[in-house]
Scaffold this motif. Structure first.
Motif, PDB file in Angstrom:
ATOM      1  N   PRO A  31       0.825  -1.220   0.000  1.00 21.01           N
ATOM      2  CA  PRO A  31       0.000   0.000   0.000  1.00 21.01           C
ATOM      3  C   PRO A  31       0.858   1.269   0.000  1.00 21.01           C
ATOM      4  N   ILE A  32       0.813   2.010  -1.095  1.00 18.04           N
ATOM      5  CA  ILE A  32       1.582   3.253  -1.169  1.00 18.04           C
ATOM      6  C   ILE A  32       0.701   4.453  -1.521  1.00 18.04           C
ATOM      7  N   GLY A  33      -0.563   4.216  -1.835  1.00 17.74           N
ATOM      8  CA  GLY A  33      -1.465   5.311  -2.170  1.00 17.74           C
ATOM      9  C   GLY A  33      -1.256   5.826  -3.582  1.00 17.74           C
ATOM     10  N   PHE A 180       3.171  -0.125   4.292  1.00 19.36           N
ATOM     11  CA  PHE A 180       4.392  -0.589   3.630  1.00 19.36           C
ATOM     12  C   PHE A 180       5.629   0.160   4.105  1.00 19.36           C
ATOM     13  N   PHE A 181       5.614   1.471   4.012  1.00 16.37           N
ATOM     14  CA  PHE A 181       6.754   2.256   4.468  1.00 16.37           C
ATOM     15  C   PHE A 181       6.558   2.787   5.885  1.00 16.37           C
ATOM     16  N   GLY A 182       5.327   2.752   6.367  1.00 13.80           N
ATOM     17  CA  GLY A 182       5.080   3.229   7.717  1.00 13.80           C
ATOM     18  C   GLY A 182       5.327   4.714   7.868  1.00 13.80           C
ATOM     19  N   ALA A 183       5.585   5.132   9.095  1.00 13.14           N
ATOM     20  CA  ALA A 183       5.744   6.555   9.386  1.00 13.14           C
ATOM     21  C   ALA A 183       7.170   7.031   9.162  1.00 13.14           C
ATOM     22  N   THR A 184       8.056   6.134   8.728  1.00 13.89           N
ATOM     23  CA  THR A 184       9.470   6.488   8.669  1.00 13.89           C
ATOM     24  C   THR A 184       9.949   6.868   7.275  1.00 13.89           C
ATOM     25  N   PHE A 185       9.133   6.594   6.238  1.00 15.54           N
ATOM     26  CA  PHE A 185       9.619   6.837   4.885  1.00 15.54           C
ATOM     27  C   PHE A 185       9.189   8.213   4.409  1.00 15.54           C
ATOM     28  N   THR A 186       9.959   9.203   4.782  1.00 15.02           N
ATOM     29  CA  THR A 186       9.745  10.584   4.369  1.00 15.02           C
ATOM     30  C   THR A 186      11.019  11.073   3.689  1.00 15.02           C
ATOM     31  N   PRO A 187      11.004  12.251   3.095  1.00 14.95           N
ATOM     32  CA  PRO A 187      12.228  12.751   2.455  1.00 14.95           C
ATOM     33  C   PRO A 187      13.406  12.909   3.404  1.00 14.95           C
ATOM     34  N   TYR A 188      13.152  12.877   4.696  1.00 17.86           N
ATOM     35  CA  TYR A 188      14.216  13.096   5.677  1.00 17.86           C
ATOM     36  C   TYR A 188      14.918  11.810   6.101  1.00 17.86           C
ATOM     37  N   THR A 189      14.461  10.672   5.621  1.00 16.79           N
ATOM     38  CA  THR A 189      15.027   9.399   6.055  1.00 16.79           C
ATOM     39  C   THR A 189      16.175   8.951   5.172  1.00 16.79           C
TER      40      THR A 189
END
Length: 251
Positions: A31-33, A180-189
């Motif tokens: 799930p990535i939207g 799938f990526f949860g709360a951690t997959f943002t541009p800052y990771t």
């Protein structure tokens, strides 16, 4: 302004810029939207506003009704190699709209007639919307993404260059936020930087540096990604952090 169409959230993010956000799973399991974006241009056709559409989600009856309310589709855009699944249905319903995308998509969809092809047309080619929407073709990226800047609203649009998970808005109707990526997959990771680094063509690192720096120089205040939540604040900082290795060198 926000309303709902079955599983799709329709929102006017800023005046003249509408998003159609819905659940989407990569390979049917991740799930990535998904998100399409419709921009009202300053031009008109038969007294109705012309529309520039990043067409990445299905053209459902509800979506079509809203699009027709907003104006007349003049451009249908594919932003990279993966965002072409629904181009055919959009083009069949709006045959007068100009279809534009990267060379990799034109090759994948030979049944569709493209009016503009990034990576094949001369770099100086203008398709008609450049006074309002600037484009940057990432030739060094394996998916051949195109970043777009809607200059009047200072909005950057992109497909797979930046993810901003979890995709809370895209899963807000059906529940959950796409684990799938949860709360951690943002541009800052660090994961985001690794994904961008691994996604570069063998000989594409110089081009990635040039293109990411060029986009960093654009005047934008928000980022509308196809996957994950809209970045409403500190958008320039988010872009610079995601592309830090390309713009400054990998540690």
């Amino acid at each position: 302004m926000k309303h709902f169409e079955n599983d799709t959230v329709v929102r006017e993010v800023t005046p003249g810029v509408w998003t159609f956000s819905k659940p989407f799973t990569r390979y049917g399991i991740l799930p990535i939207g998904g998100r399409s974006t419709v921009i009202k241009l300053s031009t008109q056709t038969d007294g109705k506003d012309d529309l520039w559409i990043l067409a990445s989600t299905p053209l459902t009856l509800e979506t079509k009704t809203k699009v027709d309310e907003l104006g007349v589709p003049k451009y249908l855009i594919s932003p990279d190699s993966d965002h072409h699944l629904f181009l055919g249905e959009w083009k069949r319903v709006y045959p007068a709209a100009k279809l534009i995308g990267p060379a990799v998509v034109a090759a994948k969809k030979p049944e569709l007639k493209f009016d503009g092809v990034y990576g094949k047309d001369p770099e100086e080619t203008h398709y008609g919307f450049e006074d309002e929407i600037e484009a940057r073709y990432f030739s060094g990226f394996i998916k051949e993404d195109i970043a777009f800047l809607h200059k009047p609203s200072k909005t950057l649009l992109e497909a797979d260059l930046i993810f901003n998970q979890p995709c809370t808005e895209q899963y807000s109707i059906v529940g959950g936020s796409g684990p799938f990526f949860g709360a951690t997959f943002t541009p800052y990771t660090k994961q985001a930087k690794k994904l961008l680094w691994k996604g570069v063509k063998k000989d594409g690192f110089d081009a990635m540096a040039v293109d990411s720096i060029a986009v960093s120089g654009w005047d934008f205040e928000r980022i509308i990604p196809c996957h994950g939540d809209v970045i409403e604040n500190d958008a320039k900082e988010a872009w610079n952090e995601a592309f830090k290795w390309h713009m400054q060198g990998k540690d």
